[in-house]
Design an enzyme around this catalytic site. Structure first.
Site, PDB file in Angstrom:
ATOM      1  N   GLY A  12       0.720  -1.040   0.081  1.00  0.00           N
ATOM      2  CA  GLY A  12      -0.226  -0.008  -0.120  1.00  0.00           C
ATOM      3  C   GLY A  12       0.836   1.242  -0.032  1.00  0.00           C
ATOM      4  N   ARG A  15      -0.027   5.658  -1.968  1.00  0.00           N
ATOM      5  CA  ARG A  15      -0.810   6.767  -1.297  1.00  0.00           C
ATOM      6  C   ARG A  15      -0.687   6.940   0.193  1.00  0.00           C
ATOM      7  NH1 ARG A  15      -6.784   6.758  -2.891  1.00  0.00           N
ATOM      8  NH2 ARG A  15      -6.538   8.725  -2.183  1.00  0.00           N
ATOM      9  N   ASP A  64      -2.556  -7.729  -4.974  1.00  0.00           N
ATOM     10  CA  ASP A  64      -3.679  -7.910  -3.893  1.00  0.00           C
ATOM     11  C   ASP A  64      -2.960  -8.659  -2.935  1.00  0.00           C
ATOM     12  OD1 ASP A  64      -5.610  -8.203  -2.222  1.00  0.00           O
ATOM     13  OD2 ASP A  64      -7.020  -9.088  -3.820  1.00  0.00           O
ATOM     14  N   VAL A  65      -2.692  -8.057  -1.669  1.00  0.00           N
ATOM     15  CA  VAL A  65      -1.957  -8.745  -0.601  1.00  0.00           C
ATOM     16  C   VAL A  65      -2.714  -9.748   0.078  1.00  0.00           C
ATOM     17  CG1 VAL A  65      -0.524  -6.995  -0.095  1.00  0.00           C
ATOM     18  CG2 VAL A  65      -2.727  -6.948   0.970  1.00  0.00           C
ATOM     19  N   ASN A  91       1.683  -2.186   5.504  1.00  0.00           N
ATOM     20  CA  ASN A  91       0.900  -0.984   5.467  1.00  0.00           C
ATOM     21  C   ASN A  91      -0.367  -1.023   4.774  1.00  0.00           C
ATOM     22  OD1 ASN A  91       0.565   2.104   5.730  1.00  0.00           O
ATOM     23  ND2 ASN A  91       0.453   1.882   3.483  1.00  0.00           N
ATOM     24  N   TYR A 157     -12.925  -3.744  11.249  1.00  0.00           N
ATOM     25  CA  TYR A 157     -11.689  -3.048  11.150  1.00  0.00           C
ATOM     26  C   TYR A 157     -10.869  -3.309  12.287  1.00  0.00           C
ATOM     27  CZ  TYR A 157      -8.179   0.954  11.019  1.00  0.00           C
ATOM     28  OH  TYR A 157      -7.059   1.459  11.138  1.00  0.00           O
ATOM     29  N   LYS A 161      -7.185  -5.292  12.901  1.00  0.00           N
ATOM     30  CA  LYS A 161      -5.967  -4.502  13.448  1.00  0.00           C
ATOM     31  C   LYS A 161      -5.770  -5.168  14.981  1.00  0.00           C
ATOM     32  CE  LYS A 161      -5.069  -1.531  10.288  1.00  0.00           C
ATOM     33  NZ  LYS A 161      -3.723  -1.727   9.421  1.00  0.00           N
TER      34      LYS A 161
END
Length: 243
Positions: A12, A15, A64-65, A91, A157, A161
């Protein structure tokens, strides 16, 4: 670890915070692999910028990870070009607001695949290369909000994380002593695109320093962790004193 001439994959990296990490590491003399998925335009712009500063010091690789085959191709492309990998910065992530009763299985899978499975796949494949040569650094970008109770609008999300925090600790143990694995947990450093003015104001009020940070603050944290050779399995919070 001296960053100069080290080969770094930043997932990533085209950006936002990823771009700044690439710029800072390149400024320290690193060779950069800019991973991107849908941000080809930004990746090419950054690639040109880095190679104008130091010709041949950067490549951009689409992957695409969350896809094992694409991660494998990214790692093989890096090895074919630079012949080694010294540092991996996980990231790449997705972030958007979700309401509990509207979260679909597809939403849940999207967060887990990108934010947790992706770093695992990248770390597994890159970690093998690092293990074979006996050195390396892996840095996972997590989120300071994983220790917050004010998280009902970001459940998948934050779960992804929080899982990445545990992945950091278990990888640090599994890859020790030659490979050091740590995490950076940003607080409010960039406004999400969908934040209201009230949410922006509240994010600032949640900090002790009463201001937003910057992507540069996170990049400096990445440099600190790379250059520190007696830290592993830790989470460095860079959040203006949020909690």
């Amino acid at each position: 670890m001296n960053i100069k001439d080290k080969v770094v994959i930043v997932t990533g990296g085209a950006r936002r915070v990823g771009r700044t990490i690439c710029l800072f590491l390149s400024g320290r003399g690193a060779k950069i692999v800019i991973n991107y998925n849908k941000s080809e335009k930004y990746a090419k712009e950054l690639l040109n910028e880095l190679n104008q500063i130091n010709r041949g010091s950067a490549i951009a690789v689409k992957a695409d990870v969350s896809n094992s085959d694409e991660v494998k191709n990214m790692v093989e492309s890096t090895m074919a070009h630079f012949n080694t990998i010294d540092i991996l910065v996980n990231n790449a992530a997705i972030f958007f607001k979700t309401q509990l009763f509207d979260i679909s299985e597809g939403d849940w899978a999207l967060f887990m695949d990108t934010n947790l499975k992706g770093p695992f796949l990248c770390s597994q494949k890159v970690g093998k290369i690092m293990s074979d040569k006996g050195s390396g650094k892996i840095i996972n970008i997590v989120d300071s909000f994983v220790i917050s109770k004010e998280s009902e609008h970001y459940i998948p999300y934050l779960v992804s994380k929080a899982g990445l925090v545990m992945l950091t600790r278990t990888l640090a143990s599994a890859l020790a002593p030659d490979i050091l694995v740590n995490a950076i947990a940003p607080g409010p450093v960039l406004y999400p695109d969908n934040f209201t003015e009230e949410e922006k104001k509240q994010a600032v009020e949640n900090t002790t320093l009463k201001r937003y940070g910057s992507p540069e603050d996170i990049a400096l944290g990445v440099i600190f962790v790379i250059e520190s050779d007696y830290i592993t399995g830790e989470v460095l919070h860079i959040n203006g004193g949020m909690f």
